[in-house]
Scaffold this motif. Structure first.
Motif, mmCIF file in Angstrom:
data_model
loop_
_atom_site.group_PDB
_atom_site.id
_atom_site.type_symbol
_atom_site.label_atom_id
_atom_site.label_comp_id
_atom_site.label_asym_id
_atom_site.label_seq_id
_atom_site.Cartn_x
_atom_site.Cartn_y
_atom_site.Cartn_z
ATOM 1 N N SER A 158 -2.739 2.885 10.909
ATOM 2 C CA SER A 158 -3.901 3.378 10.161
ATOM 3 C C SER A 158 -4.422 2.330 9.182
ATOM 4 N N THR A 159 -3.511 1.561 8.610
ATOM 5 C CA THR A 159 -3.918 0.477 7.704
ATOM 6 C C THR A 159 -4.704 -0.575 8.460
ATOM 7 N N THR A 181 -13.972 4.427 4.997
ATOM 8 C CA THR A 181 -13.424 5.508 4.175
ATOM 9 C C THR A 181 -12.664 6.572 4.982
ATOM 10 N N PRO A 182 -13.179 7.060 6.117
ATOM 11 C CA PRO A 182 -12.405 8.043 6.881
ATOM 12 C C PRO A 182 -11.017 7.534 7.267
ATOM 13 N N PHE A 183 -10.932 6.257 7.592
ATOM 14 C CA PHE A 183 -9.647 5.671 7.964
ATOM 15 C C PHE A 183 -8.736 5.546 6.738
ATOM 16 N N ILE A 185 -9.716 -3.378 9.656
ATOM 17 C CA ILE A 185 -10.611 -3.875 10.705
ATOM 18 C C ILE A 185 -12.049 -3.452 10.407
ATOM 19 N N TRP A 186 -12.249 -2.172 10.089
ATOM 20 C CA TRP A 186 -13.594 -1.670 9.838
ATOM 21 C C TRP A 186 -14.178 -2.231 8.549
ATOM 22 N N GLU A 224 0.832 -1.202 0.000
ATOM 23 C CA GLU A 224 0.000 0.000 0.000
ATOM 24 C C GLU A 224 0.867 1.252 0.000
ATOM 25 N N LEU A 225 1.938 1.241 0.764
ATOM 26 C CA LEU A 225 2.836 2.381 0.848
ATOM 27 C C LEU A 225 3.451 2.682 -0.521
#
Length: 288
Positions: free
Chosen positions: A164-165, A216-218, A170-171, A126-127
């Motif tokens: 944060s990932t 999405t916010p995360f 998780i969500w 992702e990074l």
């Protein structure tokens, strides 16, 4: 509806890998648009269609697939880990709570734990992807990004944004697998393979949509943390910064392309994964 017999880990891994690569090949341009919108604190990128057309016009069509090598390499272990971890954690929790069938609450708990597990596989890829998708990127490929990160921050630098990932996954997984369980329990038993595919597509799409609404916010703050901004370090404080300075709506930047990808994409994932698992079950039964 009776739960299908479990298969060994290797079959879950292969099925998850095939499902993940199938989804990314179809949906990747929307991920590029989503990242551009999330990194833009001014709103200059505009809506989904405008962003797509601007990228093609100013940077060329191939830019919509910029950085796809990282997701392609990531998708196999990522999606394989997602489904395999969900299955294995499901077994663990059913045994721990002494229940024979998955329940709604256990489906959510299992999905959340699988998401946390998946994060450790996902972060480096992702990074690299975020650094390549950034409009201002100076990098041409994965190798350049990895070399730059290690030179500046060491190998540990590849795990920037792990926290944060983890929250993002998780969500999403809690919403995705929790919804799939709930929606499937409300569906009639499929009479043939066509109905089964339609049910899986419906359940996966609803699950993907709910997961996207939740995470999405995360995802917004994860993108900013991994893009290298020193203003964003930890998830929840970063959520507060974005909300305070740009308004609550900014926490849903990139939501349209993200939900367009992960809604139908969640359906594609479930359909392909289920089809692969059914194939392996049939293959094993024929050998008996």
């Amino acid at each position: 509806m009776a739960e299908p017999a479990p298969l060994p880990f290797i079959y879950q891994f292969i099925s998850g890998a095939v499902a993940g690569v199938s989804e990314i090949l179809v949906m990747y341009p929307l991920d590029v648009v989503k990242t551009r919108q999330q990194l833009d604190s001014t709103g200059a990128t505009g809506g989904t269609i405008k962003c797509l057309t601007t990228i093609v016009k100013e940077e060329g069509f191939s830019r919509l697939y910029k950085g796809i090598s990282a997701p392609i390499l990531m998708e196999a272990p990522k999606r394989a880990t997602k489904f395999a971890a969900n299955d294995e954690w499901g077994k663990f929790y059913k045994k721990a709570f002494d229940v024979k069938q998955m329940t709604q609450s256990l489906a959510i708990l299992t999905g959340a734990t699988a998401g946390a597990t998946e994060s450790f596989v996902v972060v480096p890829f992702e990074l690299v992807k975020i650094r390549l998708q950034d409009k201002s990127t100076k990098f041409n490929g994965m190798g350049e990004v990895v070399k730059d990160i290690i030179a500046k921050n060491g190998v540990a630098g590849l795990y920037k944004g792990l926290e944060s990932t983890m929250w993002r996954h998780i969500w999403w997984n809690a919403g995705y697998f929790g919804c799939i369980h709930q929606v499937k329990s409300m569906m009639p038993k499929p009479k043939d393979s066509t109905q089964k595919t339609l049910i899986d597509l419906t359940c996966g799409t609803i699950g993907g949509t709910v997961g996207t609404i939740l995470n999405t916010p995360f995802d917004v703050v994860k993108s900013r943390i991994q893009a290298g901004s020193s203003r964003y370090k930890w998830t929840y404080p970063s959520l507060a910064i974005v909300g305070k300075e740009e308004g609550f709506g900014a926490l849903y930047k990139g939501f349209i392309p993200k939900v367009l990808r992960l809604g139908p994409g969640g359906g594609i994932l479930l359909v392909v994964f289920t089809a692969c698992m059914d194939f392996f079950r049939k293959m094993r039964d024929e050998k008996k």
